[in-house]
Scaffold this motif. Structure first.
Motif, mmCIF file in Angstrom:
data_model
loop_
_atom_site.group_PDB
_atom_site.id
_atom_site.type_symbol
_atom_site.label_atom_id
_atom_site.label_comp_id
_atom_site.label_asym_id
_atom_site.label_seq_id
_atom_site.Cartn_x
_atom_site.Cartn_y
_atom_site.Cartn_z
ATOM 1 N N LYS A 108 0.795 -1.230 -0.034
ATOM 2 C CA LYS A 108 0.029 -0.069 0.182
ATOM 3 C C LYS A 108 0.904 1.122 0.004
ATOM 4 C CE LYS A 108 -4.021 -2.144 2.014
ATOM 5 N NZ LYS A 108 -4.674 -2.194 0.614
ATOM 6 N N HIS A 109 2.039 1.385 0.728
ATOM 7 C CA HIS A 109 3.041 2.360 0.816
ATOM 8 C C HIS A 109 3.468 2.415 -0.701
ATOM 9 C CE1 HIS A 109 6.020 5.127 2.081
ATOM 10 N NE2 HIS A 109 6.845 4.332 1.701
ATOM 11 N N ILE A 110 4.120 1.400 -1.195
ATOM 12 C CA ILE A 110 4.619 1.388 -2.427
ATOM 13 C C ILE A 110 3.595 2.096 -3.549
ATOM 14 C CG2 ILE A 110 5.523 -0.060 -4.458
ATOM 15 C CD1 ILE A 110 6.589 -1.778 -2.303
ATOM 16 N N ASP A 111 2.301 1.544 -3.354
ATOM 17 C CA ASP A 111 1.329 2.306 -4.460
ATOM 18 C C ASP A 111 1.353 3.731 -4.247
ATOM 19 O OD1 ASP A 111 0.878 -0.266 -5.852
ATOM 20 O OD2 ASP A 111 -0.983 -0.598 -4.363
ATOM 21 N N LYS A 112 1.293 4.258 -2.957
ATOM 22 C CA LYS A 112 1.307 5.627 -2.718
ATOM 23 C C LYS A 112 2.630 6.437 -3.419
ATOM 24 C CE LYS A 112 -1.583 5.495 1.348
ATOM 25 N NZ LYS A 112 -1.585 5.761 2.789
ATOM 26 N N MET A 113 3.502 5.842 -3.181
ATOM 27 C CA MET A 113 4.895 6.458 -3.715
ATOM 28 C C MET A 113 4.760 6.379 -5.169
ATOM 29 S SD MET A 113 6.256 7.516 -1.250
ATOM 30 C CE MET A 113 7.767 8.133 -1.825
ATOM 31 N N ILE A 114 4.442 5.332 -5.814
ATOM 32 C CA ILE A 114 4.324 5.370 -7.395
ATOM 33 C C ILE A 114 3.242 6.099 -7.764
ATOM 34 C CG2 ILE A 114 3.278 3.925 -9.324
ATOM 35 C CD1 ILE A 114 4.426 1.436 -7.648
ATOM 36 N N LYS A 115 2.244 6.487 -7.157
ATOM 37 C CA LYS A 115 1.256 7.470 -7.798
ATOM 38 C C LYS A 115 1.965 8.951 -7.520
ATOM 39 C CE LYS A 115 -3.378 8.982 -6.636
ATOM 40 N NZ LYS A 115 -4.701 8.704 -6.033
#
Length: 109
Positions: free
Chosen positions: A77-84
């Motif tokens: 979930k953290h990685i998804d936020k960073m990618i965004k």
């Protein structure tokens, strides 16, 4: 003006490399979200994710035994936020590049 262009270009390249790194990390983490059910005082974990149009609910065991899975789902979930965020920043940099090229051409013509 060339210095500014170089800084913008370096920032974009840095973000592209960072995006690539996060996309590779994302592949190593489980997709989906966790559902925790309590049955007779014991907590059990189910990993829910989508495959095409179906929602899959996979039993993973007791909560105590799956702390690593919980951590990995939170990490994803953290990685998804960073990618965004990184994609948004790359888009912003590209808009700056586009605007800057137009403006600089007019200034130095």
């Amino acid at each position: 003006m060339n210095n500014i262009k170089e800084v913008i270009k370096e920032e974009k390249n840095k973000n592209i490399k960072l995006l690539d790194k996060y996309l590779k990390l994302k592949e190593k983490t489980p997709k989906g979200s966790l559902e925790i059910k309590e049955i007779k005082g014991e907590k059990y974990i189910y990993l829910k994710y989508r495959e095409k149009e179906k929602i899959i609910s996979k039993y993973c065991g007791k909560e105590k035994e799956n702390l690593e899975l919980i951590e990995n789902v939170q990490r994803r979930k953290h990685i998804d936020k960073m990618i965004k965020r990184i994609k948004r920043e790359i888009d912003y940099i590209e808009r700056i590049e586009k605007y800057a090229n137009i403006s600089w051409k007019w200034c130095w013509s």
